[in-house]
Motif scaffolding. Structure first.
Motif, PDB file in Angstrom:
ATOM      1  N   ASP A 146      22.978  -2.490 -25.250  1.00  0.00           N
ATOM      2  CA  ASP A 146      22.986  -3.647 -24.358  1.00  0.00           C
ATOM      3  C   ASP A 146      21.773  -3.591 -23.428  1.00  0.00           C
ATOM      4  OD1 ASP A 146      23.783  -5.971 -23.083  1.00  0.00           O
ATOM      5  OD2 ASP A 146      25.275  -4.991 -21.810  1.00  0.00           O
ATOM      6  N   GLY A 147      20.636  -3.240 -24.007  1.00  0.00           N
ATOM      7  CA  GLY A 147      19.401  -3.196 -23.244  1.00  0.00           C
ATOM      8  C   GLY A 147      19.343  -2.092 -22.214  1.00  0.00           C
ATOM      9  N   GLY A 148      20.197  -1.067 -22.360  1.00  0.00           N
ATOM     10  CA  GLY A 148      20.220   0.023 -21.404  1.00  0.00           C
ATOM     11  C   GLY A 148      21.003  -0.295 -20.143  1.00  0.00           C
ATOM     12  N   ARG A 149      21.770  -1.386 -20.146  1.00  0.00           N
ATOM     13  CA  ARG A 149      22.540  -1.779 -18.959  1.00  0.00           C
ATOM     14  C   ARG A 149      23.499  -0.663 -18.556  1.00  0.00           C
ATOM     15  NH1 ARG A 149      27.401  -4.169 -17.613  1.00  0.00           N
ATOM     16  NH2 ARG A 149      28.078  -4.130 -19.791  1.00  0.00           N
ATOM     17  N   VAL A 150      23.645  -0.478 -17.234  1.00  0.00           N
ATOM     18  CA  VAL A 150      24.487   0.579 -16.693  1.00  0.00           C
ATOM     19  C   VAL A 150      25.722  -0.032 -16.053  1.00  0.00           C
ATOM     20  CG1 VAL A 150      24.605   2.523 -15.088  1.00  0.00           C
ATOM     21  CG2 VAL A 150      22.469   2.024 -16.289  1.00  0.00           C
ATOM     22  N   ALA A 151      26.903   0.433 -16.482  1.00  0.00           N
ATOM     23  CA  ALA A 151      28.162  -0.095 -15.986  1.00  0.00           C
ATOM     24  C   ALA A 151      28.868   0.935 -15.112  1.00  0.00           C
ATOM     25  CB  ALA A 151      29.067  -0.482 -17.154  1.00  0.00           C
ATOM     26  N   VAL A 152      29.703   0.440 -14.201  1.00  0.00           N
ATOM     27  CA  VAL A 152      30.583   1.295 -13.407  1.00  0.00           C
ATOM     28  C   VAL A 152      31.869   1.499 -14.205  1.00  0.00           C
ATOM     29  CG1 VAL A 152      31.850   1.552 -11.246  1.00  0.00           C
ATOM     30  CG2 VAL A 152      29.627   0.388 -11.263  1.00  0.00           C
ATOM     31  N   VAL A 153      32.213   2.771 -14.446  1.00  0.00           N
ATOM     32  CA  VAL A 153      33.360   3.097 -15.300  1.00  0.00           C
ATOM     33  C   VAL A 153      34.313   4.007 -14.530  1.00  0.00           C
ATOM     34  CG1 VAL A 153      34.080   4.080 -17.510  1.00  0.00           C
ATOM     35  CG2 VAL A 153      31.871   2.923 -17.325  1.00  0.00           C
ATOM     36  N   ARG A 154      35.624   3.811 -14.762  1.00  0.00           N
ATOM     37  CA  ARG A 154      36.644   4.653 -14.154  1.00  0.00           C
ATOM     38  C   ARG A 154      37.576   5.173 -15.241  1.00  0.00           C
ATOM     39  NH1 ARG A 154      40.060   1.674  -9.789  1.00  0.00           N
ATOM     40  NH2 ARG A 154      40.856   0.593 -11.656  1.00  0.00           N
ATOM     41  N   ALA A 155      37.950   6.451 -15.131  1.00  0.00           N
ATOM     42  CA  ALA A 155      38.903   7.022 -16.064  1.00  0.00           C
ATOM     43  C   ALA A 155      40.281   6.424 -15.784  1.00  0.00           C
ATOM     44  CB  ALA A 155      38.948   8.541 -15.928  1.00  0.00           C
ATOM     45  N   GLY A 156      40.895   5.853 -16.800  1.00  0.00           N
ATOM     46  CA  GLY A 156      42.217   5.251 -16.649  1.00  0.00           C
ATOM     47  C   GLY A 156      43.242   5.958 -17.511  1.00  0.00           C
ATOM     48  N   ALA A 157      44.501   5.627 -17.314  1.00  0.00           N
ATOM     49  CA  ALA A 157      45.580   6.259 -18.077  1.00  0.00           C
ATOM     50  C   ALA A 157      45.443   5.984 -19.571  1.00  0.00           C
ATOM     51  CB  ALA A 157      46.928   5.753 -17.572  1.00  0.00           C
ATOM     52  N   ASP A 158      44.889   4.834 -19.920  1.00  0.00           N
ATOM     53  CA  ASP A 158      44.729   4.462 -21.328  1.00  0.00           C
ATOM     54  C   ASP A 158      43.284   4.569 -21.791  1.00  0.00           C
ATOM     55  OD1 ASP A 158      47.464   3.806 -21.536  1.00  0.00           O
ATOM     56  OD2 ASP A 158      47.071   1.854 -20.612  1.00  0.00           O
ATOM     57  N   GLY A 159      42.487   5.354 -21.077  1.00  0.00           N
ATOM     58  CA  GLY A 159      41.085   5.518 -21.438  1.00  0.00           C
ATOM     59  C   GLY A 159      40.190   4.934 -20.379  1.00  0.00           C
ATOM     60  N   PRO A 160      38.884   5.075 -20.558  1.00  0.00           N
ATOM     61  CA  PRO A 160      37.940   4.576 -19.552  1.00  0.00           C
ATOM     62  C   PRO A 160      37.965   3.057 -19.452  1.00  0.00           C
ATOM     63  CG  PRO A 160      36.789   5.333 -21.513  1.00  0.00           C
ATOM     64  CD  PRO A 160      38.208   5.730 -21.691  1.00  0.00           C
TER      65      PRO A 160
END
Length: 658
Positions: free
Chosen positions: A49-63
């Motif tokens: 995705d063009g090197g786009r950086v996303a904010v990710v959080r670990a969740g109970a069902d995965g990131p």
């Protein structure tokens, strides 16, 4: 003797299960590990995705991705960035690449909370630390252009950015300066109660690994946030604090007053040494947002680098420590505490880098980031640390990867071509994570050596400082010595030696090609060609770096001339491929074009690819793919073999008329 179960084929021609496109798609980046209570968050880049950086959080069902579609969480502070994510007390903050403002992330939407600058991206932010109550945060603010709070003229006579630590009110966006004056600041580090703040500071011409001081002051919040009297804790005057962390009433930090980054604790004006080992429990502060310290159930853990292996080390309370045994992990890039576990960004030679949650007592790891296919990790070329003699009766180090394939083997009477990798920095190191570039070459029948020349980190300050005043001398000598060492051992073909590197590694590559006849081909990725241009036309963070690496500017201008590859192009005879991003502010395209013009003028076979929309390093999958395939095709053409891959030779120029 050949393996009867494998196909005998010339080195360099083996088919590989790792395509350049596979490698590019797997080039996911993980940064800015942050823990907020039980939540573990991080930034994750997507090359598809063009090197786009996303904010990710670990969740109970995965990131789960928290940032909205299209949001690109990156900061340009120091140009190298880092620290674009902040989270605490239920508040999530991220810097936007587009406007460089801090945005609050809520329910998949991003709302700017810092003032709009007068000029685009004129005010940049990093290392947002949310304060108790979640009503404000402290952060690094880097101001460019007309918004600068004061004049700031550098030795070249031009205005440069102002770096400060600032308090920001989340409701109003009002900014209050807490620390100003030093050329650079790091941190901030705020205690759990929000009553004390520590920070790092250093000034030109030092880099943060040369001399960085740790300071602390009471933090007074309210209508007019301010600091109490600032107290010097450690560092400066020839020692460099690498990182700090509050642990209750004591402030932990890594410092190197005796030549190795070791851990200390400061409390009530008194300092205690917690570690006394000949290992580097710290890393150079090229970017913000890397946590090097963590405390779990009272035990101090620290990121430690030794012989190319960056591991999590648990201190034993008696001045020593032990490396945590975590299955498959050979590189720990960042640490944090989550409950009674460690959160870390980690990987290994056969373990794709990702975010892990690790039980420090058992070493059992749970992957928090998405499980992903990484063909590079499946190749299985495991690096061997090597130490070899070099010039001046010294020794240097490197990581050697042998040609590796489960289906093919080289002829008994043939030695493999060798790809010599020169890491960037130069104050950095080759490390034992999944090195996709090394796996790409080894799986096709190349040997690879990733050289930790003098000046590299992880071997103590004396080794790190050995390059001071000698950049362009010791790094080149050590690279040549590593190459000859492997040739002498029968591990490389002396007629098929290739050298390549990016940025500072590109400089070493270019100088080796211009001043020796060791190599048959070379590749420069955004490499430095003219030290004078780099000294006078680069960003603030590195604008005085060469004072220590080469000599004071402009007093030693002749040394800059003598050490510049462009000065020696009349001796250049080696075919070369040159790759460059057109938006690179660290090593501008003009540097690459100097070398390309010289290659064309001298009629030396070469190729030049300028990648649109790329900065210092390639982030887009298509460009990562193209850069690898172009180098493989170019080297095959020059060395006279046909790669098994169905790839196109880049536009090949052999003289003034192409």
């Amino acid at each position: 003797m050949s393996d009867p179960d494998r196909i005998v084929a010339p080195y360099g021609t083996w088919p590989s299960p790792l395509s350049a496109a596979d490698l590019a798609a797997a080039s996911v980046g993980y940064n800015d590990l942050v823990v907020d209570g039980a939540d573990v968050l991080w930034l994750q880049s997507d090359p598809t995705d063009g090197g786009r950086v996303a904010v990710v959080r670990a969740g109970a069902d995965g990131p789960e991705v928290l940032s909205p579609v299209g949001f690109n969480a990156r900061t340009r502070v120091g140009e190298y960035g880092g620290g674009a994510l902040g989270a605490g007390h239920g508040v999530v903050l991220a810097c936007s690449w587009d406007d460089q403002r801090v945005h609050r992330i809520v329910d998949g939407a991003a709302t700017p909370v810092t003032p709009e600058p007068s000029t685009a991206a004129g005010i940049r932010w990093a290392q947002m630390t949310v304060l108790p109550g979640g009503e404000g945060f402290v952060a690094i603010r880097e101001t460019h252009g007309p918004d600068r709070p004061r004049g700031n003229v550098n030795v070249h006579g031009t205005e440069e950015a102002v770096n400060e630590i600032v308090h920001v009110d989340l409701a109003s966006g009002e900014c209050t300066v807490l620390v100003t004056g030093p050329d650079f600041v790091g941190g901030p580090f705020v205690d759990a109660d929000g009553t004390r703040m520590a920070w790092l500071q250093w000034d030109h011409p030092d880099m943060p690994w040369d001399s960085a001081a740790l300071w602390v002051a009471d933090l007074r919040l309210g209508e007019s946030p301010s600091l109490g009297e600032a107290r010097h804790v450690a560092g400066g005057d020839g020692s460099a604090v690498a990182d700090a962390l509050w642990d209750g009433d004591r402030l932990l930090f890594s410092d190197d007053p005796d030549g190795w980054w070791n851990v200390f604790a400061w409390a009530n004006g008194s300092t205690q040494r917690l570690q006394d080992e000949a290992v580097d429990s710290g890393a150079p502060r090229w970017v913000h947002g890397i946590g090097q310290l963590a405390v779990v159930d009272g035990a101090v853990h620290v990121q430690t680098l030794s012989d190319g292996y960056a591991h999590a080390r648990r201190l034993d309370g008696a001045g020593g420590g032990v490396a945590l045994e975590i299955d498959g992990v050979g590189l720990v890039g960042s640490l944090a505490t989550v409950g009674s576990d460690l959160a870390m960004i980690a990987g290994g030679p056969a373990l794709p880098t990702g975010v892990l949650r690790v039980d420090p007592t058992t070493g059992r790891a749970t992957r928090l980031s998405a499980t992903r296919e990484d063909a590079a990790a499946e190749i299985g070329a495991v690096p061997e640390h090597m130490t070899f003699p070099t010039a001046d009766d010294a020794v240097a180090h490197g990581l050697y990867y042998p040609p590796t394939s489960v289906t093919h083997v080289g002829p008994d009477d043939e030695r493999p071509p060798l790809v010599v990798l020169t890491h960037g920095g130069p104050t950095s190191a080759a490390r034992t994570t999944v090195n996709g570039t090394a796996q790409y070459w080894t799986s096709r029948g190349f040997a690879v050596v990733d050289v930790n020349y003098r000046g590299s980190v992880g071997y103590g300050r004396a080794y790190r400082d050995a390059l001071r005043g000698s950049w362009g001398i010791h790094d080149v000598a050590d690279t040549i010595a590593a190459t000859r060492h492997l040739v002498a051992q029968g591990l490389a073909d002396p007629d098929r030696l290739i050298i390549e590197g990016g940025s500072a590694g590109g400089y070493t590559t270019l100088l080796a090609l211009c001043t020796t006849d060791t190599f048959a081909a070379g590749g420069s990725l955004f490499g430095v060609a003219d030290l004078r241009a780099l000294a006078t036309d680069t960003h603030k963070f590195e604008s005085r770096y060469l004072d220590s690496m080469v000599g004071p500017w402009p007093e030693d201008e002749q040394v800059y001339v003598d050490r510049s590859p462009i000065t020696h192009v009349e001796s250049l005879s080696t075919p070369m491929i040159v790759l460059q991003g057109d938006e690179d502010a660290v090593v501008p395209p003009a540097q690459a074009e100097l070398i390309v013009a010289a290659l064309r003028r001298r009629g030396i076979p070469h190729a030049y690819i300028l990648f649109e929309g790329e900065q210092h390093g390639f982030r887009k999958a298509a460009n990562i793919t193209r850069s690898l395939e172009a180098r493989l095709a170019f080297y095959g053409h020059v060395l006279g073999f046909d790669p098994a891959d169905d790839i196109d030779l880049p536009e090949f120029q052999s003289g003034p008329n192409g």
